[in-house]
Design a protein around this motif. Structure first.
Motif, short mmCIF file in Angstrom:
data_model
loop_
_atom_site.label_atom_id
_atom_site.label_comp_id
_atom_site.label_asym_id
_atom_site.label_seq_id
_atom_site.Cartn_x
_atom_site.Cartn_y
_atom_site.Cartn_z
N GLY A 40 -13.71 -54.13 -2.29
CA GLY A 40 -13.39 -54.41 -3.69
C GLY A 40 -12.13 -53.73 -4.17
O GLY A 40 -11.60 -54.09 -5.20
N GLY A 41 -11.64 -52.74 -3.44
CA GLY A 41 -10.46 -52.01 -3.88
C GLY A 41 -9.19 -52.45 -3.18
O GLY A 41 -8.28 -51.67 -2.99
N GLY A 42 -9.14 -53.71 -2.77
CA GLY A 42 -7.92 -54.22 -2.15
C GLY A 42 -7.67 -53.66 -0.76
O GLY A 42 -6.54 -53.59 -0.32
N GLY A 43 -8.72 -53.22 -0.07
CA GLY A 43 -8.56 -52.73 1.28
C GLY A 43 -8.24 -51.25 1.36
O GLY A 43 -8.03 -50.71 2.44
N ASP A 44 -8.20 -50.56 0.21
CA ASP A 44 -7.86 -49.14 0.24
C ASP A 44 -9.06 -48.25 0.58
O ASP A 44 -8.92 -47.05 0.71
CB ASP A 44 -7.25 -48.70 -1.09
CG ASP A 44 -8.19 -48.87 -2.28
OD1 ASP A 44 -9.36 -49.22 -2.07
OD2 ASP A 44 -7.73 -48.64 -3.41
N GLY A 45 -10.23 -48.86 0.72
CA GLY A 45 -11.41 -48.10 1.11
C GLY A 45 -12.09 -47.38 -0.04
O GLY A 45 -12.99 -46.60 0.19
N LEU A 46 -11.69 -47.64 -1.26
CA LEU A 46 -12.31 -46.95 -2.39
C LEU A 46 -13.59 -47.62 -2.88
O LEU A 46 -14.52 -46.95 -3.28
CB LEU A 46 -11.32 -46.86 -3.56
CG LEU A 46 -10.14 -45.93 -3.34
CD1 LEU A 46 -9.18 -46.00 -4.53
CD2 LEU A 46 -10.62 -44.51 -3.13
N VAL A 47 -13.63 -48.96 -2.85
CA VAL A 47 -14.80 -49.69 -3.31
C VAL A 47 -15.32 -50.53 -2.15
O VAL A 47 -14.57 -51.27 -1.52
CB VAL A 47 -14.47 -50.59 -4.52
CG1 VAL A 47 -15.69 -51.39 -4.95
CG2 VAL A 47 -13.95 -49.75 -5.68
N ALA A 48 -16.61 -50.43 -1.87
CA ALA A 48 -17.21 -51.12 -0.74
C ALA A 48 -17.54 -52.57 -1.09
O ALA A 48 -17.79 -52.89 -2.25
CB ALA A 48 -18.49 -50.40 -0.33
N PRO A 49 -17.55 -53.45 -0.08
CA PRO A 49 -18.02 -54.82 -0.30
C PRO A 49 -19.47 -54.77 -0.81
O PRO A 49 -20.21 -53.82 -0.52
CB PRO A 49 -17.96 -55.46 1.09
CG PRO A 49 -16.97 -54.64 1.84
CD PRO A 49 -17.11 -53.24 1.30
N PRO A 50 -19.91 -55.79 -1.54
CA PRO A 50 -21.25 -55.76 -2.14
C PRO A 50 -22.39 -55.65 -1.15
O PRO A 50 -23.48 -55.18 -1.51
CB PRO A 50 -21.34 -57.09 -2.89
CG PRO A 50 -20.00 -57.70 -2.87
CD PRO A 50 -19.15 -56.97 -1.89
N THR A 51 -22.17 -56.03 0.10
CA THR A 51 -23.24 -55.95 1.10
C THR A 51 -23.23 -54.64 1.90
O THR A 51 -24.06 -54.45 2.78
CB THR A 51 -23.18 -57.14 2.06
OG1 THR A 51 -21.88 -57.18 2.66
CG2 THR A 51 -23.46 -58.45 1.34
N PHE A 52 -22.33 -53.73 1.58
CA PHE A 52 -22.24 -52.45 2.29
C PHE A 52 -23.56 -51.68 2.33
O PHE A 52 -23.87 -51.04 3.34
CB PHE A 52 -21.14 -51.57 1.69
CG PHE A 52 -20.94 -50.27 2.43
CD1 PHE A 52 -20.10 -50.22 3.53
CD2 PHE A 52 -21.59 -49.12 2.04
CE1 PHE A 52 -19.91 -49.02 4.22
CE2 PHE A 52 -21.42 -47.92 2.72
CZ PHE A 52 -20.57 -47.88 3.81
N PRO A 53 -24.40 -51.72 1.28
CA PRO A 53 -25.65 -50.96 1.33
C PRO A 53 -26.57 -51.31 2.51
O PRO A 53 -27.49 -50.56 2.81
CB PRO A 53 -26.32 -51.28 -0.01
CG PRO A 53 -25.16 -51.54 -0.92
CD PRO A 53 -24.16 -52.28 -0.06
N VAL A 54 -26.29 -52.42 3.21
CA VAL A 54 -27.09 -52.75 4.38
C VAL A 54 -26.97 -51.65 5.44
O VAL A 54 -27.90 -51.41 6.20
CB VAL A 54 -26.72 -54.14 4.96
CG1 VAL A 54 -25.41 -54.11 5.72
CG2 VAL A 54 -27.84 -54.67 5.83
#
Length: 149
Positions: A40-54
């Motif tokens: 979610g943060g444009g690839g900067d690693g700050l915001v995870a994709p919505p399915t990351f909690p898997v």
């Protein structure tokens, strides 16, 4: 656990929270790349994709599936369904835990079906971040007689 019948009394059981998992920027980048996104943060690693909690929920669910008293044969598992309900995005630096609840433990046509809900929370304070729901099916062995067959 192929010789143990699924214990339906586990329905409603809640397992203790996992140890805190610290979400790292590189983990977010790796996950985003694996699922074909940039986070979610444009690839900067700050915001995870919505399915990351898997990443967290599947490890916590495996503890439940491997509980010897439950009688679920994970070696024959098919992951039938996975859902996410986000309260807020997962971000780098989050420290999260997962508490897993057994929504249903039953048998359909001789196949054991386990429906689990994971509550992903902030380790400090316990604020809900995401709820995951998954359905796991342990297929009956070939040639085995099953209910409803």
């Amino acid at each position: 656990m192929t010789s143990t019948a699924l214990d339906r009394s586990y329905t409603g059981r809640v397992y203790p929270p996992t140890r805190p998992y610290e979400v790292g920027r590189e983990k977010i980048r790796e996950f985003a790349a694996a699922v074909g996104g940039s986070g979610g943060g444009g690839g900067d690693g700050l915001v995870a994709p919505p399915t990351f909690p898997v990443v967290l929920s599947m490890a916590a669910e495996r503890v439940v599936a491997d509980d010897p008293g439950l009688g679920f044969d994970f070696s024959r598992v098919l992951h039938r369904d996975q859902r996410f309900e986000a309260v807020r995005p997962v971000r780098a630096g989050d420290r999260l835990t997962v508490t897993v609840e057994v929504l249903d433990a039953g048998t359909v046509d001789g196949n054991d079906v386990l429906r689990l809900r994971g509550h992903v929370r902030e380790a400090a304070g316990g604020a809900l971040v995401c709820t995951t729901t998954s359905t796991l099916v342990s297929r009956r062995p070939a040639g085995a007689e099953g209910a409803g067959s």
